[in-house]
Structures are given as C-alpha cells and as structure tokens.
Design a protein around this motif. Structure first.
Motif, mmCIF file in Angstrom:
data_model
loop_
_atom_site.group_PDB
_atom_site.id
_atom_site.type_symbol
_atom_site.label_atom_id
_atom_site.label_comp_id
_atom_site.label_asym_id
_atom_site.label_seq_id
_atom_site.Cartn_x
_atom_site.Cartn_y
_atom_site.Cartn_z
ATOM 1 N N ASN A 1 0.828 -1.209 0.000
ATOM 2 C CA ASN A 1 0.000 0.000 0.000
ATOM 3 C C ASN A 1 0.859 1.254 0.000
ATOM 4 O O ASN A 1 2.084 1.203 0.208
ATOM 5 C CB ASN A 1 -0.926 0.000 1.219
ATOM 6 C CG ASN A 1 -1.930 -1.147 1.165
ATOM 7 O OD1 ASN A 1 -2.403 -1.506 0.098
ATOM 8 N ND2 ASN A 1 -2.225 -1.722 2.325
ATOM 9 N N ALA A 2 0.213 2.368 -0.213
ATOM 10 C CA ALA A 2 0.939 3.641 -0.235
ATOM 11 C C ALA A 2 1.583 3.932 1.110
ATOM 12 O O ALA A 2 2.637 4.557 1.185
ATOM 13 C CB ALA A 2 -0.018 4.774 -0.627
ATOM 14 N N THR A 3 0.935 3.475 2.178
ATOM 15 C CA THR A 3 1.486 3.663 3.522
ATOM 16 C C THR A 3 1.925 2.306 4.071
ATOM 17 O O THR A 3 1.094 1.527 4.558
ATOM 18 C CB THR A 3 0.437 4.284 4.465
ATOM 19 O OG1 THR A 3 -0.045 5.508 3.908
ATOM 20 C CG2 THR A 3 1.040 4.541 5.845
ATOM 21 N N PRO A 4 3.220 1.992 3.979
ATOM 22 C CA PRO A 4 3.696 0.692 4.487
ATOM 23 C C PRO A 4 3.437 0.580 5.983
ATOM 24 O O PRO A 4 3.451 1.575 6.711
ATOM 25 C CB PRO A 4 5.198 0.733 4.190
ATOM 26 C CG PRO A 4 5.356 1.765 3.130
ATOM 27 C CD PRO A 4 4.297 2.786 3.405
ATOM 28 N N ARG A 5 3.191 -0.637 6.432
ATOM 29 C CA ARG A 5 2.963 -0.828 7.853
ATOM 30 C C ARG A 5 3.357 -2.234 8.267
ATOM 31 O O ARG A 5 3.420 -3.145 7.440
ATOM 32 C CB ARG A 5 1.508 -0.577 8.213
ATOM 33 C CG ARG A 5 0.528 -1.564 7.611
ATOM 34 C CD ARG A 5 -0.901 -1.258 8.020
ATOM 35 N NE ARG A 5 -1.836 -2.220 7.466
ATOM 36 C CZ ARG A 5 -3.148 -2.196 7.694
ATOM 37 N NH1 ARG A 5 -3.652 -1.242 8.461
ATOM 38 N NH2 ARG A 5 -3.934 -3.108 7.167
ATOM 39 N N ILE A 6 3.623 -2.375 9.545
ATOM 40 C CA ILE A 6 3.910 -3.673 10.132
ATOM 41 C C ILE A 6 2.713 -4.071 10.984
ATOM 42 O O ILE A 6 2.233 -3.289 11.799
ATOM 43 C CB ILE A 6 5.191 -3.626 10.982
ATOM 44 C CG1 ILE A 6 6.406 -3.371 10.077
ATOM 45 C CG2 ILE A 6 5.373 -4.914 11.768
ATOM 46 C CD1 ILE A 6 7.705 -3.199 10.830
#
Length: 269
Positions: free
Chosen positions: A243-248
């Motif tokens: 996604n445009a905003t990577p996340r863990i």
C-alpha cells in the motif's frame, strides 16, 4: 521499663525489616519495568530491521543473537512463522503425521487428527473416530466443537482426546497465524518429517527462505537483568509494503512465563 525497652526494640526491628522489604519490592518492580521496556525495544528493532531495512544481521534461522537496548542485554531469536503447521489449513494426513512424529501411537494419531479437523469444520461426520457434539457429550464435556477456525494454538488443548503432555509436544510446531501449509524449506525438522511422511515420499528439496512482503516473523526476546531476573516477550508480526502507507502488522504480542520462555530459547522448536 525493661518490657518497654524490649517492645520498642522489637518494634524498631519490624519497621526496619518492613522498610527493607518495601525497598526490595520497589527495586524488583523497577527492574521488571526496565526489562519489559528493553524486550519491547528489541522486538521493535528486529521488526524494523528485517521487514523494512532488510538488515542482513538478522535471519529467519532460529539462532540466538544478543543485542543491547541501552545497558540491557537482550537475547533475540527470530523464526519464520511459516515453518509451522497451521491448525486451520492442515489436512488430516499432515496432522496425523505430525502427531506420530512427536511420539504418539498411530491409533492415537488417527483419532486426534480427525478430532482436530472436526473442531473447526461444520460437518455431520459419521466416520469412525469422528469427534462431533455427541462424542463430546459422551465424554462428559460441557461443550462441543465450535465449527469455526482455531483462534489460537492454545485452543487445541480443548479438543477431544488431547492430553496436556501431547499438547506440550505439539504446540511448538503449530500456528494459526499463516495462510497456508509450510513447505520443505522449513527449519523445523519435525515439521519437515511430517510433510514427508504425509506425502509418502522423501521430498527433501531445500529452498532459501527470504524475507519478503509476505514473511511472518516469530520473535522471542529475553531481556536479562541482574541475578536471575528475566523478561521474555513473544511477538509475531507481518509486513504490508504494497500500500501507499507501508505498515507492520502485530499478530501476537505477549509475555511468556520464564520457564516456557527459556525452553523456547533453548529448544527453538
């Protein structure tokens, strides 16, 4: 007068002893807070290093490595959650092979493998060894199989036919946090043997487990304090970089009791 002096002396001794006890308690609580913060910091560091920075220092090999969070040493072990067999996706044959490979008799494995599948499948199974609501009632259980996926590996302990000793042997090889069965690249030799046995072929193809967007990490962090103080933290995490905003994504984050934590660090699987 002597009685008064004796009483005051005894009272003073008790006050001093209580003060020392309170001080020791405060020191213990302070150290536990420090160790907890260090374990949390180590887990966060490993997650970022592996999932975002691709740091080659850490590998999905189960090797214990020491890092420092401030002055606190933390022993960190990183495994691939995909090395484990998923209770919700595994076939009866694979579960049977695993149960045998941890030391159970084939007859026990036959019954229990079916009971595990029956636990999360909504069926009206009339096969021999079926474990549906009537069988649970006949065994004196006040519950039956829910017909829904396992929410945790711990739920396996409630399955008909499961014993505490067998659960302890099976749990290190199981998960509910992956999407599919493991393959022969698994670092868990028991799981690899079960895969081979359930397939009926000696498939020992080796692969290389790379860290990618689909990797699910199992991190065991043991913060080491003075004396025998330890704080063991278990975390399971995945990454989403599409996604445009990577996340863990944190899938599991819990403290492990000391005995179990040390066993995990010592034995790995």
């Amino acid at each position: 007068m002597l009685w008064t002096v004796g009483f005051l002396a005894l009272l003073g001794t008790q006050i001093v002893a209580a003060g020392r006890s309170d001080t020791q308690l405060a020191d213990n609580l302070k150290q536990e807070a420090v160790l907890q913060a260090a374990a949390d910091g180590a887990v966060a560091h490993v997650m970022f290093s592996m999932l975002a920075a691709r740091d080659p220092q850490f590998q999905l090999d189960g090797v214990v490595r020491e890092i420092r969070v401030g002055p606190t040493p933390v022993l960190v072990r990183v495994e691939n959650e995909a090395d484990r067999i998923n209770l919700n996706t595994a076939s009866t044959a694979l579960l049977r092979a695993l149960i045998i490979d941890v030391g159970s008799a084939p007859a026990v494995a036959d019954r229990l493998a079916i009971a595990i599948v029956d636990w999360h499948n909504q069926t009206n199974d009339t096969r021999q060894n079926a474990a549906q609501a009537p069988q649970y009632r006949a065994a004196g259980r006040s519950y039956g199989p829910p017909g829904t996926p396992f929410e945790s590996v711990g739920e396996l302990a409630d399955v008909l036919g499961m014993t505490p000793a067998l659960f302890e042997r099976l749990a290190p090889h199981l998960t509910v946090l992956t999407d599919d069965d493991p393959d022969m690249t698994t670092h868990d030799p028991v799981v690899a043997r079960a895969l081979t046995d359930s397939a009926g072929v000696a498939d020992v193809t080796e692969g290389s487990q790379r860290i990618n967007g689909d990797a699910v990490l199992r991190i065991i962090a043991t913060a080491v304090g003075t004396g025998n103080a330890r704080y063991v933290l278990l975390a399971v995490a995945s990454a989403d970089f599409q996604n445009a905003t990577p996340r863990i994504n944190i899938l599991l984050h819990e403290r492990v009791n000391r005995a179990a934590g040390e066993a995990v660090v010592a034995a790995g699987f």
